[in-house]
Design an enzyme around this catalytic site. Structure first.
Site, PDB file in Angstrom:
ATOM      1  N   HIS A 425      -6.857   1.062 -11.532  1.00 25.70           N
ATOM      2  CA  HIS A 425      -6.865   0.901 -10.078  1.00 25.70           C
ATOM      3  C   HIS A 425      -8.230   0.475  -9.551  1.00 25.70           C
ATOM      4  O   HIS A 425      -8.356   0.091  -8.381  1.00 25.70           O
ATOM      5  CB  HIS A 425      -6.437   2.203  -9.396  1.00 25.70           C
ATOM      6  CG  HIS A 425      -5.662   1.987  -8.129  1.00 25.70           C
ATOM      7  ND1 HIS A 425      -5.747   0.837  -7.393  1.00 25.70           N
ATOM      8  CD2 HIS A 425      -4.767   2.782  -7.467  1.00 25.70           C
ATOM      9  CE1 HIS A 425      -4.972   0.924  -6.339  1.00 25.70           C
ATOM     10  NE2 HIS A 425      -4.353   2.093  -6.359  1.00 25.70           N
ATOM     11  N   ASP A 429      -5.117  -3.725  -7.520  1.00 20.53           N
ATOM     12  CA  ASP A 429      -4.474  -2.931  -6.466  1.00 20.53           C
ATOM     13  C   ASP A 429      -2.964  -3.024  -6.594  1.00 20.53           C
ATOM     14  O   ASP A 429      -2.418  -3.838  -7.356  1.00 20.53           O
ATOM     15  CB  ASP A 429      -4.931  -3.396  -5.083  1.00 20.53           C
ATOM     16  CG  ASP A 429      -4.661  -4.871  -4.832  1.00 20.53           C
ATOM     17  OD1 ASP A 429      -3.513  -5.309  -5.028  1.00 20.53           O
ATOM     18  OD2 ASP A 429      -5.610  -5.597  -4.463  1.00 20.53           O
TER      19      ASP A 429
END
Length: 455
Positions: A425, A429
């Site tokens: 992450h 995204d």
């Protein structure tokens, strides 16, 4: 090799007092990356071994001591040389474990069995015979020691009284694979572990054996050392704990892909691909999707706060082997066709099954796919292998009911495969992951779209 500090000693090919020559096999070792045979750098006599099977041998430390003739010694005949037993010798600097990955390049073994060495001419023309007509050596001892193969295949050949020197290897460089030996054991394809068991399997169905006694519990816990590919998995998974993972899942209708695969299977067989699976299509679809979403084909450097977009699509494929989890890499997928990817996968699968993947075969991943569905299961939570930032895992294909469309109550049976994605992450995204998955899904559900995207 780079990053290798220790290896596990799998087996010795020599013993003290044995005469060796340059490039003779000394031992087989297993690193985190691959199993490699170490060869001798000297002509001489083995004085002593510096480890036992199962020991961890460290790079730069002695493997064994070899006694060699003094440079000032006079030339002697083979008989005189044996009688004198190397009375004038120098104790050579210890044969040490150096670059494990380079040992495969030093190995000079005929590409086919020793008994076939005179069958083909040096030009590589398979139809050109040497002046001496080839005849099988039926009275000579088996010549398996010079055959390029793995210890497991040697054991299988020995158990079935097969001279590996007479087996024409189909692996890379003429390597004799397990499948080559199994074809000799049973040409009809019903492979058995031994000749005596093959007839039994053919005549009697497999039935569970009754329990005749109650097994006694073990008195002590068993401690097993972590070796080979499992050591690499421990290291990489420990590093992955630093990654903030993000998961994403979807389901794919593979009806159209199944039809295309079944249609291309006969053609693929004529071009050397014995079994065309779904994986080459999944890999190519991922490569095409990575062109539009290169962030998933990147690596992150937290200390420098940089994201490196990899130029090539080097896609790793998780493979379950007897030695543990291996992840060989199909390199340059962006410039390969589905057929070329399938051929490369076949090569890597064969090496993985024999435990002979090289360091180059399992390095430089930029993206990874795992076909866990071949074993079972639908969804999973795949773990990113650093420094990569994304990984995908395919579940098993199931025939399930689905509505024809959103506006109809009509239901039809379709082939559904669940797809699970994992991403770092810090680099990817959720929106990017979803868009990439949607594009990959469209290529898989409509294989004809891949033709328009290929270059």
């Amino acid at each position: 090799g780079e990053g290798i500090s220790e290896v596990e000693l799998l087996q010795w090919f020599v013993e003290p007092g044995e005469t060796v020559a340059q490039f003779d096999r000394i031992c087989e070792v297993q690193s985190d990356k691959a199993a490699v045979e170490i060869t001798s750098r000297f002509d001489g006599v083995v004085e002593s071994l510096c480890g036992q099977v199962g020991d961890m041998m460290f790079v730069g430390k002695p493997l064994l001591y070899i006694a060699t003739k003094n440079d000032a010694g006079t030339a002697v005949t083979a008989a005189e040389q044996q009688d004198r037993q190397y009375e004038e010798v120098d104790r050579q600097p210890t044969a040490t474990l150096n670059n494990v990955d380079d040992e495969q390049d030093r190995l000079r073994i005929p590409s086919v069995g020793a008994n076939y060495s005179s069958y083909y001419d040096r030009s590589g023309n398979e139809n050109a015979m040497h002046e001496t007509e080839f005849q099988p050596r039926v009275e000579q001892a088996p010549s398996t020691s010079n055959v390029l193969t793995s210890p497991a295949v040697r054991k299988l050949g020995k158990e079935n009284n097969i001279d590996l020197g007479t087996v024409l290897g189909t692996g890379p460089g003429g390597r004799v694979l397990k499948a080559d030996v199994l074809k000799i054991i049973n040409p009809n394809g019903a492979f058995a572990s031994s000749p005596s068991s093959s007839s039994t399997l053919a005549q009697e169905p497999m039935m569970p054996s009754p329990i005749t006694s109650t097994p006694s519990p073990k008195d002590e816990d068993t401690v097993i050392p972590i070796r080979g590919y499992n050591r690499l998995m421990v290291k990489s998974m420990t590093s992955s704990l630093q990654i903030p993972h993000m998961g994403y899942g979807d389901e794919i209708n593979v009806d159209a892909l199944t039809e295309v695969r079944n249609m291309l299977r006969p053609l693929a067989q004529t071009m050397g691909v014995t079994k065309l699976t779904y994986m080459p299509f999944f890999i190519k679809a991922a490569s095409l999707a990575l062109v539009k979403y290169p962030a998933l084909n990147s690596s992150i450097d937290v200390e420098e706060m940089t994201l490196t977009f990899r130029a090539g699509h080097n896609i790793g494929v998780a493979v379950d082997t007897e030695r543990g989890l291996a992840v060989p890499v199909v390199k340059g997928c962006e410039g390969m066709s589905v057929l070329e990817i399938a051929m490369e996968l076949g090569r890597l699968y064969s090496l993985a099954a024999e435990g002979n993947l090289s360091g180059d075969d399992i390095s430089q991943h930029s993206f990874t796919l795992s076909n866990i569905g071949a074993i079972g299961g639908t969804y999973m939570s795949p773990v990113v292998l650093p420094p990569q930032v994304a990984i995908g895992a395919m579940g098993k294909i199931q025939r399930l009911p689905r509505f024809v469309d959103d506006d109809s109550d009509q239901v039809e049976a379709v082939r559904i495969m669940r797809m699970s994605w994992g991403a770092d992450h810090r680099a990817v995204d959720g929106a990017t992951m979803a868009r990439f998955s949607n594009l990959w899904k469209s290529y898989c559900e409509h294989p004809s779209l891949m033709m328009f995207a290929m270059r």
